[in-house]
Scaffold this motif. Structure first.
Motif, mmCIF file in Angstrom:
data_model
loop_
_atom_site.group_PDB
_atom_site.id
_atom_site.type_symbol
_atom_site.label_atom_id
_atom_site.label_comp_id
_atom_site.label_asym_id
_atom_site.label_seq_id
_atom_site.Cartn_x
_atom_site.Cartn_y
_atom_site.Cartn_z
ATOM 1 N N VAL A 198 0.842 -1.192 0.000
ATOM 2 C CA VAL A 198 0.000 0.000 0.000
ATOM 3 C C VAL A 198 0.884 1.251 0.000
ATOM 4 C CG1 VAL A 198 -1.798 1.265 1.215
ATOM 5 C CG2 VAL A 198 -1.824 -1.236 1.208
ATOM 6 N N GLN A 199 0.696 2.073 -1.013
ATOM 7 C CA GLN A 199 1.424 3.326 -1.129
ATOM 8 C C GLN A 199 0.648 4.451 -0.440
ATOM 9 O OE1 GLN A 199 4.109 5.046 -1.129
ATOM 10 N NE2 GLN A 199 4.817 4.323 -3.145
ATOM 11 N N SER A 200 1.374 5.377 0.147
ATOM 12 C CA SER A 200 0.737 6.583 0.679
ATOM 13 C C SER A 200 0.787 7.660 -0.395
ATOM 14 C CB SER A 200 1.420 7.017 1.971
ATOM 15 O OG SER A 200 1.224 6.039 2.978
ATOM 16 N N GLY A 201 1.948 8.279 -0.602
ATOM 17 C CA GLY A 201 2.085 9.166 -1.758
ATOM 18 C C GLY A 201 2.199 10.621 -1.425
ATOM 19 N N ALA B 137 0.100 5.196 -6.357
ATOM 20 C CA ALA B 137 -0.404 3.889 -6.779
ATOM 21 C C ALA B 137 0.152 2.768 -5.902
ATOM 22 C CB ALA B 137 -0.029 3.642 -8.239
ATOM 23 N N ASN B 138 -0.740 1.851 -5.482
ATOM 24 C CA ASN B 138 -0.323 0.656 -4.761
ATOM 25 C C ASN B 138 0.311 -0.335 -5.733
ATOM 26 O OD1 ASN B 138 -1.540 1.952 -2.629
ATOM 27 N ND2 ASN B 138 -3.393 0.694 -2.679
ATOM 28 N N PRO C 18 -5.301 4.680 -6.536
ATOM 29 C CA PRO C 18 -4.505 5.908 -6.348
ATOM 30 C C PRO C 18 -5.093 6.852 -5.302
ATOM 31 C CG PRO C 18 -5.814 6.099 -8.321
ATOM 32 C CD PRO C 18 -6.063 4.707 -7.794
ATOM 33 N N ARG C 19 -5.119 6.414 -4.062
ATOM 34 C CA ARG C 19 -5.521 7.243 -2.936
ATOM 35 C C ARG C 19 -4.393 7.222 -1.911
ATOM 36 N NH1 ARG C 19 -9.915 4.796 -5.064
ATOM 37 N NH2 ARG C 19 -11.695 6.135 -5.506
ATOM 38 N N TYR C 20 -4.478 8.067 -0.905
ATOM 39 C CA TYR C 20 -3.440 8.083 0.118
ATOM 40 C C TYR C 20 -3.667 6.897 1.046
ATOM 41 C CZ TYR C 20 0.148 9.960 3.177
ATOM 42 O OH TYR C 20 1.311 10.134 3.900
#
Length: 550
Positions: free
Chosen positions: A74-77, A89-90, A113-115
């Motif tokens: 899981v990406q934060s970004g 993007a995760n 593509p969410r935080y």
């Protein structure tokens, strides 16, 4: 260059601490060598926005039902609204069956593509495949497995659309109707516009304590109406009645009545134990049952949590990891009432110097006693000079001992070279199919780590995949195992710790035993069956309806 400098500094620190680089390591880091290349990004720049210090999540799960473990990170970004989707993007990685990975994110539908914060795995729609629920700052996301490494965002269509800041989540069968319901822990009612400015003891800007905000959030409970359509029953069930600063969540039958309860580790507030009332309602009995605060009546900064029978008396105990300066909290279960026995299992002094987030519990050396892995990383800067990552700390491996106590494994962190990072989620599972448990670790603003098990010699082991008739993993099923003269309990679980989902297969270290004599399975609706015996080295499936009467 930065990696070489960190490792060199780590070697000097290890020498200063009296740790020999020739000590046998339990793990070897092989993420890049095995194709698992991912770097978590918090988005931190000039401002200190609270969500930046909390992510990110990870899962080890079998997305194709081919018997090996794939990975989801899981990406934060970036919390700025103008940030591009690519930054947030995760990542989805497919396992080739030998523990090597290919990035299959592009076009998979799983990028979300969410935080991001964390991920929970389970069969949401009852088709036998494992789906993903991603927690975010903003709207959470349900990714339904379409097979062939493809997922579809069906959040709105399935009734799960809501806004806020979610952290950990878990699938569990709350009403014993055979499908999986969903509990979502939430942290703060937070927004960029309402962010605070906080200073550390030296007057430097830093991340705030959750106590500064005074906006604890209310958790969500969604009932599965069948086929993966969910109904928000948060208010009707009672879990909406008491807000908290939830970070870790886990489900299990804590009072022995055959119904799944939910434990939430709250940060700086009393924990919540949502006892299942068996009529669709839940009651918070944490304070009444002795696991809301520590032995002195004080709340701690609860982060990761796991529910497991740590003292081998066939009921579920609770372990919560906490902030630097606070010991972990081991709550021993005595018939649904709990006592703080942290000192008795030697989890006080060894854990107190670190801020612990992620938790893994597995028999890494396969001697018949489970061990602990603690993923550590500060949330405040140290007072003195700091390295390039001021929040970095070493992680801990604790060996399980006879009598339920733990002792630290050296070299620290279980790896030959001491690694310093700001670690968050850790997920466990046998990545390469050699029968031993490996670890996937997410580090804030750094590369993910894949820690391959190198313990030598290891004892014998058996792995059990417990499935419903549909083929789905039987989350919440209780197993009583006949291990020599011992009878031990292991539950089927995927989501525990912090922001993570683990392999739900039950890995059983046998030590010198060559056979697991038998297994009694209690399914979530109370039906019981017996399976076995199983020889060491095997991976066996236990499917509902294929056992014998107990």
């Amino acid at each position: 260059m930065r990696t070489r400098l960190v490792l060199a500094a780590s070697a000097l620190l290890a020498a200063a601490c009296g740790e020999s680089s020739s000590s046998p390591a339990w793990f070897r880091e092989e993420a890049q060598a095995r194709g698992l290349v991912f770097a978590q990004r918090s988005g931190h720049d000039a401002e200190y926005w609270m969500p930046e210090i909390m992510g990110g999540g990870a899962a080890l799960f079998d997305m194709e039902d081919d018997g090996d473990l794939d990975a989801y990170l899981v990406q934060s970004g970036d919390l700025h609204p103008e940030a591009s989707d690519a930054v947030r993007a995760n990542a989805l990685f497919a396992n080739d069956g030998r523990g090597h990975f290919q990035d299959v994110s592009a076009g998979s539908g799983a990028e979300d593509p969410r935080y991001g914060m964390g991920v929970a795995c389970g069969d949401a729609d009852g088709d036998g495949d494992t789906d993903l629920f991603v927690t975010n700052v903003g709207r959470d996301t349900l990714l339904v497995n379409q097979a062939s490494a493809r997922f579809a965002d069906e959040t709105v269509a399935r009734g799960l659309e809501h806004q806020g800041w979610s952290t950990s989540a878990c699938f569990f069968d709350a009403d014993r109707d055979g499908d999986l319901d969903l509990f979502i822990a939430r942290y703060l009612e937070w927004s960029r516009a309402g962010e605070l400015t906080c200073m550390d003891a030296l007057g430097r800007p830093d991340y705030c304590s959750p106590k500064n905000y005074k906006t604890p959030a209310r958790d969500f409970l969604y009932r599965n109406e069948g086929g993966g359509r969910f109904l928000d029953v948060s208010r009707a069930s009672g879990v909406w009645s008491e807000p908290g600063t939830g970070l870790g969540v886990a489900a299990g039958d804590l009072d022995g009545d055959g119904w799944q309860d939910v434990f939430v580790a709250n940060d700086g507030m009393p924990n919540h134990l949502w006892q299942n009332q068996r009529d669709g309602r839940f009651a918070n009995v944490a304070m009444l049952s002795g696991c809301g605060t520590d032995a002195n009546g004080l709340p701690k900064a609860g982060m990761g949590v796991l529910l497991s029978d740590l003292d081998d008396d066939l009921d579920l105990d609770v372990l919560v990891c906490n902030l630097r300066g606070e010991s972990d909290s081991f709550y021993r279960n005595d018939g649904g009432y709990f006592s703080d026995r942290t000192a008795a299992v030697a989890l006080g002094a060894v854990t107190k110097p670190f801020t612990r987030f992620g938790l893994a519990l597995g028999d890494f050396d396969q001697d018949g006693r489970r061990d602990l892995y603690l993923a550590n990383g500060r949330v405040e800067r140290p007072a003195g000079d700091a390295p390039s990552d001021p929040y970095a700390e070493p992680n801990l491996v604790l060996r399980g001992l006879d009598g339920g106590a733990f002792a630290e494994v050296k070299p620290r962190g279980g790896t030959r070279e001491l690694a310093l990072a700001t670690s968050r989620a850790v997920a466990q599972g046998d990545v390469d199919g050699d029968g031993a448990l490996d670890l996937l670790l997410v580090n804030r603003d750094g590369p993910a780590q894949l820690l391959m098990n190198t313990v030598a010699p290891r004892g014998n082991a058996v792995t059990l995949r417990v499935r419903e008739k549909s083929g789905a993993d039987a989350l919440g099923a209780e197993l009583v195992l006949e291990l020599g003269s011992r009878r031990v309990r292991r539950d089927v679980g995927a989501t525990f710790g912090y922001l993570s989902s683990h392999d739900p297969r039950v890995h059983v270290g046998l030590g010198t035993h060559t056979e697991l004599a038998g297994v009694r399975v209690r399914w979530t609706d109370g039906v019981e069956e017996r399976f076995g015996p199983f020889v060491a080295g095997s991976c066996r499936e236990l499917r509902r309806g294929q056992g014998t009467p107990p």
